[in-house]
Design an enzyme around this catalytic site. Structure first.
Site, short mmCIF file in Angstrom:
data_model
loop_
_atom_site.label_atom_id
_atom_site.label_comp_id
_atom_site.label_asym_id
_atom_site.label_seq_id
_atom_site.Cartn_x
_atom_site.Cartn_y
_atom_site.Cartn_z
N GLU A 166 -14.05 14.31 21.17
CA GLU A 166 -15.06 14.38 20.11
C GLU A 166 -15.89 15.66 20.24
OE1 GLU A 166 -15.61 13.27 17.35
OE2 GLU A 166 -17.72 13.64 16.97
N LYS A 175 -16.25 18.57 17.43
CA LYS A 175 -17.57 18.99 16.92
C LYS A 175 -17.69 20.51 17.00
CE LYS A 175 -18.64 16.42 15.30
NZ LYS A 175 -18.37 15.11 14.81
C1 AGP Z 1 -16.50 14.29 11.45
O1 AGP Z 1 -17.28 15.25 12.07
C2 AGP Z 1 -15.46 14.81 10.58
N1 AGP Z 1 -15.96 15.66 9.57
C3 AGP Z 1 -14.30 13.95 10.19
O2 AGP Z 1 -13.42 14.00 11.27
C4 AGP Z 1 -14.55 12.47 9.81
O3 AGP Z 1 -14.97 11.77 10.92
C5 AGP Z 1 -13.25 11.87 9.23
O4 AGP Z 1 -12.88 12.56 8.07
C6 AGP Z 1 -13.37 10.39 8.95
O5 AGP Z 1 -14.40 10.10 8.04
P1 AGP Z 1 -14.96 8.64 7.87
O6 AGP Z 1 -15.58 8.24 9.14
O7 AGP Z 1 -15.92 8.72 6.73
O8 AGP Z 1 -13.77 7.77 7.55
#
Ligand code: AGP
Length: 609
Positions: free
Chosen positions: A486, A490
């Site tokens: 994670e 980030k």
């Molecule tokens: C998070 O930092 C991201 N931009 C992305 O990975 C996100 O977590 C992913 O698209 C899933 O989104 P959701 O949790 O709204 O399903």
């Protein structure tokens, strides 16, 4: 991704719609547009007035003429799928006579086929979009009412849509429809709103109606009604949204990401509130719709999510195995749905999503339900598609998350998994003493998060030091590995620095070849049973002159720098260890001058494949 907002009432509609579009900007988009019905003389049809612009909502606003009066309109932010970002491809799309206007979220799968037929019939297309097909179908429909025209057009369409339609000949209404893309009605006093996301509504009304797939609605200034695409009436009772308009403001911070990182102590407090049962050293999770007997019958747990939510699911799977001793694993929903998975009746599936809209997760849930599986949702947005589709679940109560990158929602989702693991554990073999130990650990989290956030200045200095790196390595073992994954996501999302995450145990099986002074390593080193193993990995890196930033519970000799975080119970440590790394990514991106809340190429809700 794309956003819809619409209004019908007595107020001047253009400023309202532009404000609504600004509230949807966080979703990510590349162009925007607005259409309103101009004042109609008595008994005469109105006219539609449109403005569209590639770029930001402020570019659209600059193009809106001074005299652009009207009290009914729809507007859109577009994320290009069919056709490049341009004024022409921006929504709304209109027919040749300029009578019908449509804004659309989703993808029409048979657009090319329909377009070919329409072109053969002499229709001239003005854009490359799939949406324009729908406009011409509505304009050419023979039915008498707007509702029937839309219904007739939708019969030919395959794919997903959330649409809002204006028609100059029916200028007392907006007709909307939903199939796979959210449509929410906002109910006001002698005025009605529509949007694809409550964020655009809460400044005006918190009374909302969320349409189901296959549902349509007609909005008039003082009335609305809902019905199916087949025409039968449905009952829609407005519910009150708990999120207030202020929760969407920046609240004195320079970015939403900073605000959301800073809110985590309160957010964690919210996910715990009202759920802890001290008498039995467990938690109440009524929304799971899973009684104790059914919970005992679960043989396996499979967690599905994308991106950050998948990483939260990996930590969740670890917690479930540790506390409930139920075999559990997590998989990207985007992969799972394409590999014809074996669906086992004794497996409990858990879909994780901040937005509750991510298409890959929703499609996986639908596939599982089609095969008869029981699916729980761990979701932030109340009433979202995944929450509605699941058989039960938990809301993570992080509050609205506006920044494209997820921070507070990640933390709250992991805490929600700790609650689920504790609940399942206490139904099985987790002792009262261990249940109490975990509860006490959970209660310590908000204060400990506060301690971590108080060290922001130190983390900022470290970030400035590491901001010059071309690439970074993140390592962790077992509980620490998803934290590393994670943290690396980030960093790459907002700083665009290349980053990789590896289990520390895998270093010598390949990635050690990369280690040299120019490649810093961030190592997750909790004070748990694997401390010595993790320290051995630090030795390996140091022996190759690698620079190390450790996140640990005490200073690490082999590391060049250590961020010391407060110790909690071993099982709960991952929740805290991720937080300084959110700040590290934030300050690295800030030092590099990045657009933190809207990183390039990314959208908040990925509602298409
Ligand atoms: C998070 O930092 C991201 N931009 C992305 O990975 C996100 O977590 C992913 O698209 C899933 O989104 P959701 O949790 O709204 O399903």
């Amino acid at each position: 991704m794309c956003g819809i907002v619409g209004y019908i009432g007595k107020r001047d509609v253009a400023p309202l719609l532009l404000e609504g579009l600004q509230r949807l900007e966080y979703r990510g988009y590349d162009s925007a547009g607005i259409v309103i019905t101009g004042k109609a003389a008595a008994g005469r049809p109105g006219t539609l007035k449109t403005v569209k612009a590639k770029g930001r909502v402020r570019d659209l606003e600059a193009k809106v003429p001074k005299r652009f009066a009207g009290t009914t309109g729809i507007a859109h932010t577009r994320w290009a799928t069919h056709g490049a970002p341009s004024d022409e491809n921006a929504h709304p799309h209109l027919d040749a006579e300029g009578k019908v206007a449509v804004v659309h979220n989703g993808i029409i799968d048979n657009a090319s086929e329909l377009r070919a037929k329409l072109v053969a019939d002499g229709v001239a297309f003005l854009s490359e979009t799939d949406t324009e097909v729908l406009v011409h179908l509505i304009a050419r429909a023979q039915a008498a009412t707007l509702e029937e025209k839309v219904r007739e057009a939708l019969k030919s369409v395959e794919g997903t849509y959330g649409i809002a339609v204006l028609h100059a000949d029916f200028n007392d209404r907006i007709v909307v429809a939903r199939n796979g893309s959210p449509v929410v009605l906002g109910i006001g006093e002698k005025e009605m709103f529509v949007a694809s996301d409550v964020a655009a509504l809460v400044a005006h009304t918190r009374q909302i109606v969320t349409l189901d797939d296959g549902e349509m609605a007609t909005l008039k200034a003082d009335d609305f009604r809902t019905y199916t695409t087949e025409g039968s009436s449905t009952t829609a009772t407005p519910t009150t949204v708990e999120w207030e308009a202020e929760s969407y403001d920046m609240g004195g911070h320079d970015t939403y990401m900073h605000k959301e990182i800073s809110e985590q102590a309160d957010a964690v407090d919210r996910v715990l509130r009202g759920r802890i049962d001290d008498r039995f050293s467990t938690v109440h999770l009524g929304g799971l719709n899973l009684d104790a007997r059914e919970a005992r019958g679960v043989r396996r747990i499979k967690i599905l999510g994308c991106g950050t939510s998948y990483h939260a699911g990996l930590i969740g799977a670890g917690l479930i195995e540790e506390l409930a001793r139920i075999p559990a694993d997590a998989e990207p929903a985007s992969e799972f749905r394409y590999r014809n998975p074996v669906v086992d009746p004794d497996t409990l599936y858990v879909a994780v999503s901040q937005s509750g809209e991510t298409y890959d997760v929703l499609a996986a849930v639908q596939e599982l339900k089609r095969k008869g599986a029981r699916v729980l949702g761990v979701v932030n947005v109340v009433g979202s598609a995944i929450a509605r589709e699941a058989d039960g679940g938990m809301y993570v109560h992080a509050g609205p998350e506006v920044c494209v990158v997820s921070t507070k929602c990640f933390t709250n989702t992991v805490v929600a998994f700790a609650l689920l693991a504790l609940h399942l554990g206490r139904i099985r073999d987790l002792s009262v003493a261990d249940g109490r130990r975990i509860i006490e650990g959970l209660r310590r989290l908000p204060d400990q998060i506060g301690e971590i956030l108080a060290a922001e200045d130190e983390i900022k200095k470290l970030a400035e030091e590491y901001a010059g790196a071309q690439s970074m390595m993140f390592i962790g073992r077992v509980r620490g590995y998803p934290v590393a994954l994670e943290a690396s996501l980030k960093l790459k999302e907002i700083s665009y620095i290349h980053a990789e995450a590896y289990p520390a145990s895998e270093l010598k099986h390949g990635p050690l070849a990369l280690i040299e002074p120019a490649l810093p390593t961030v190592a997750i080193v909790p004070d748990d049973d694997l401390l010595e193993k993790n320290r051995a990995a630090l030795e390996e890196i140091k022996a190759r002159s690698g620079r190390i930033l450790a996140v640990a519970h005490r200073e690490q000799e082999k590391a060049d720098h250590t961020i010391v975080v407060p110790k909690n119970e071993n099982e709960l440590d991952p929740i805290l260890m991720g937080i300084p790394l959110q700040l590290l990514a934030y300050h690295t991106a800030l030092a590099m001058g990045r657009d933190i809340d809207k990183p390039r190429n990314l959208a908040k809700s990925v509602t298409v494949e």
